[in-house]
Design a protein around this motif. Sequence first.
Motif, PDB file in Angstrom:
ATOM      1  N   ALA A   1     -16.071 -28.947  62.139  1.00  0.00           N
ATOM      2  CA  ALA A   1     -17.288 -29.622  62.604  1.00  0.00           C
ATOM      3  C   ALA A   1     -17.871 -30.520  61.519  1.00  0.00           C
ATOM      4  O   ALA A   1     -17.701 -30.271  60.323  1.00  0.00           O
ATOM      5  CB  ALA A   1     -18.332 -28.597  63.039  1.00  0.00           C
ATOM      6  N   LEU A   2     -18.573 -31.542  61.964  1.00  0.00           N
ATOM      7  CA  LEU A   2     -19.346 -32.402  61.077  1.00  0.00           C
ATOM      8  C   LEU A   2     -20.395 -31.512  60.383  1.00  0.00           C
ATOM      9  O   LEU A   2     -20.941 -30.596  60.993  1.00  0.00           O
ATOM     10  CB  LEU A   2     -20.030 -33.457  61.959  1.00  0.00           C
TER      11      LEU A   2
ATOM     12  N   PHE B   1     -23.509 -30.006  61.991  1.00  0.00           N
ATOM     13  CA  PHE B   1     -23.408 -29.048  63.100  1.00  0.00           C
ATOM     14  C   PHE B   1     -22.969 -27.651  62.641  1.00  0.00           C
ATOM     15  O   PHE B   1     -23.035 -26.696  63.414  1.00  0.00           O
ATOM     16  CB  PHE B   1     -22.432 -29.556  64.164  1.00  0.00           C
TER      17      PHE B   1
ATOM     18  N   ALA C   1     -15.842 -28.631  68.052  1.00  0.00           N
ATOM     19  CA  ALA C   1     -16.428 -29.510  67.028  1.00  0.00           C
ATOM     20  C   ALA C   1     -16.647 -30.907  67.610  1.00  0.00           C
ATOM     21  O   ALA C   1     -17.679 -31.542  67.373  1.00  0.00           O
ATOM     22  CB  ALA C   1     -15.534 -29.572  65.797  1.00  0.00           C
ATOM     23  N   ASP C   2     -15.690 -31.387  68.409  1.00  0.00           N
ATOM     24  CA  ASP C   2     -15.858 -32.684  69.074  1.00  0.00           C
ATOM     25  C   ASP C   2     -16.949 -32.614  70.142  1.00  0.00           C
ATOM     26  O   ASP C   2     -17.727 -33.553  70.317  1.00  0.00           O
ATOM     27  CB  ASP C   2     -14.543 -33.140  69.713  1.00  0.00           C
ATOM     28  N   PHE C   3     -16.997 -31.505  70.889  1.00  0.00           N
ATOM     29  CA  PHE C   3     -18.027 -31.386  71.930  1.00  0.00           C
ATOM     30  C   PHE C   3     -19.419 -31.358  71.302  1.00  0.00           C
ATOM     31  O   PHE C   3     -20.377 -31.880  71.876  1.00  0.00           O
ATOM     32  CB  PHE C   3     -17.807 -30.127  72.786  1.00  0.00           C
ATOM     33  N   ALA C   4     -19.523 -30.748  70.097  1.00  0.00           N
ATOM     34  CA  ALA C   4     -20.816 -30.741  69.393  1.00  0.00           C
ATOM     35  C   ALA C   4     -21.208 -32.159  69.001  1.00  0.00           C
ATOM     36  O   ALA C   4     -22.370 -32.542  69.111  1.00  0.00           O
ATOM     37  CB  ALA C   4     -20.757 -29.845  68.161  1.00  0.00           C
ATOM     38  N   ALA C   5     -20.220 -32.960  68.557  1.00  0.00           N
ATOM     39  CA  ALA C   5     -20.509 -34.350  68.207  1.00  0.00           C
ATOM     40  C   ALA C   5     -21.026 -35.104  69.427  1.00  0.00           C
ATOM     41  O   ALA C   5     -21.807 -36.039  69.316  1.00  0.00           O
ATOM     42  CB  ALA C   5     -19.267 -35.031  67.648  1.00  0.00           C
ATOM     43  N   PHE C   6     -20.593 -34.690  70.603  1.00  0.00           N
ATOM     44  CA  PHE C   6     -21.066 -35.333  71.830  1.00  0.00           C
ATOM     45  C   PHE C   6     -22.511 -34.927  72.124  1.00  0.00           C
ATOM     46  O   PHE C   6     -23.375 -35.780  72.273  1.00  0.00           O
ATOM     47  CB  PHE C   6     -20.166 -34.936  73.007  1.00  0.00           C
ATOM     48  N   CYS C   7     -22.772 -33.630  72.210  1.00  0.00           N
ATOM     49  CA  CYS C   7     -24.067 -33.224  72.778  1.00  0.00           C
ATOM     50  C   CYS C   7     -24.791 -32.134  72.007  1.00  0.00           C
ATOM     51  O   CYS C   7     -25.822 -31.653  72.468  1.00  0.00           O
ATOM     52  CB  CYS C   7     -23.889 -32.803  74.225  1.00  0.00           C
ATOM     53  N   SER C   8     -24.292 -31.740  70.842  1.00  0.00           N
ATOM     54  CA  SER C   8     -24.969 -30.751  69.995  1.00  0.00           C
ATOM     55  C   SER C   8     -25.634 -29.619  70.795  1.00  0.00           C
ATOM     56  O   SER C   8     -26.858 -29.494  70.823  1.00  0.00           O
ATOM     57  CB  SER C   8     -26.018 -31.460  69.124  1.00  0.00           C
TER      58      SER C   8
END
Lengths: 326, 326
Positions: free
Chosen positions: B286-287, B290, B250-257
């Motif tokens: 996740a946000l 995402f 979820a954090d990695f998605a916030a970085f680079c989706s």
Amino acid sequence: MKNVIGLDLGGTNSVLGIVDSRGSIKATTAIKTQSYTTAEAFVDAALSALNILIEQEGGIANMSAMGIGAPNGNYYSGAIEYAPNLCWAHNGVVPLAEMFSQRLGIPVALTNDANAAAIGEMTYGVARGMKNFIVLTLGTGVGSGIVLNGQLIYGHDGFAGELGHVNVVSHDGRVCGCGRQGCLEAYCSATGVARTARERLANTDKPSLLRVMNADDITSLDVAMAAQKGDKLAVEVYEFTGTMLGKACADFAAFCSPEAFIFFGGLTKAGDLIMNPIKKGFADNALTIFKGKPKFLVSGLDGASAAVLGASAIGWELANKMMTHR
Amino acid sequence: MKNVIGLDLGGTNSVLGIVDSRGSIKATTAIKTQSYTTAEAFVDAALSALNILIEQEGGIANMSAMGIGAPNGNYYSGAIEYAPNLCWAHNGVVPLAEMFSQRLGIPVALTNDANAAAIGEMTYGVARGMKNFIVLTLGTGVGSGIVLNGQLIYGHDGFAGELGHVNVVSHDGRVCGCGRQGCLEAYCSATGVARTARERLANTDKPSLLRVMNADDITSLDVAMAAQKGDKLAVEVYEFTGTMLGKACADFAAFCSPEAFIFFGGLTKAGDLIMNPIKKGFADNALTIFKGKPKFLVSGLDGASAAVLGASAIGWELANKMMTHR
């Protein structure tokens, strides 16, 4: 080189400017963002104000592109998507780039405000010549724009770079505006700083200049001013905030090992009060291979014009792309 | 198209292979990585073994490049830098790409094993056609290779993609092999799974098939086998591990989706036991923007040959670059 038009669309004011290729703002004007009930009415008002500037600067033939920085702006779609704080865009998708492009007859690119700041730093600011860096905008919220291999990172859907919403407190963290718990933004935004100050005033009996204020009225600027007068509690609030940011930067380095972290927005006005704890938080928490490597910089763009410059830089990027493809 | 040489340099075995442009391994051989006291002796032994294959496959004129995947491999310098687990490279910088290139007379590229896996997935595996994805290697440690805008992310110094060392437990987390506390790797590696199982066996009196074993001998595979037999404690260990990985994603998605998260390595053999909690951990954390977007995939490369294919893909990338620049 012609000029470009920049639009910094904020929650309160929308600033329009005409910018030349050296990054000089030749003219600006502003309208209230939320005085309109529909996107069409907003565009009408923006164009009425803008057309006066365009005529002053040699007419539309002298403008090569327009760039827009806007909350929840999606570069891929050119639209503002479900922006919670915009009364005419909170409930759907507003194809703002297309609306301006149709009316002006020039290409228009749109992205979110933090991405615009990143392109602005690369074009006019402290990131000139850098290929790998992260801009963190520390305002009411925490935003980010990430540039890797010389390109802004949009991700698969255009929503990359939401670093304000990475988790930094894994257990029982503060509730964030996004509805989740423990987000960076809940601690390291202007709002987060004020909240930390209020918590410390309530939970300790440390003397502090801030105690004369109504707790609900305390802002991050009040905390910074008290800290600059040597107020211990206020200094500790900035230490806490900066340390948490530096620790988060240690994780961001593990992701993409940037040349620099660039800080932008209201909280940077606290200067060393926040920058020193950020550097220490990074040094204390980074993986050995990253220690001492990245630079920690404050934005090189003038605060008042930074957002319009950032928006215009998105326009320049588009203008350059169109020239290359010709 | 000619062939390329791939070298998967592991802590125990170094596997050399010759790979054609369709990703077929035409010949392989292996040497023990740590039977040599110097890098020169290792290169000598690797070349002795390799030259037999090269002759079988039409001689060096039939090889366009070589790719190496190695621990602490730096793409920019072509060197293995301070690899703690390699007896001939733990104490300095070994310019391995240059050493092989000088002896073979062909261009050689080197990167770390997780980056090689990412290029391998893009060239031959489930990431074909993808421009934005993250490969997480779940083995003894946790490694990662990140591809954005179709390019592997090396960062400013070549060390980007250390996602095993982002912080996932912010207070009082497990000590990691890197010396810091609370790293993803301390929980979500094969070692982390075994440790979680040992902790739960020691701290609860839940019945478990694992109780017949000597606690120190328990591996992630034992836990997976027990879980597949319906052992509740073992199932919970994988739920805990997967949930933590999903939350980190979820954090990695916030970085680079990214379009997809691709999992590679030993732990993926647990199948749905780990993949389902990963997906749930992501969905729960996740946000909103995402949620439901990224795919969660298991590597499409055959385990035994995956690492050599990944290394060879780095070689293909180099060969293609050289063709473009001619």
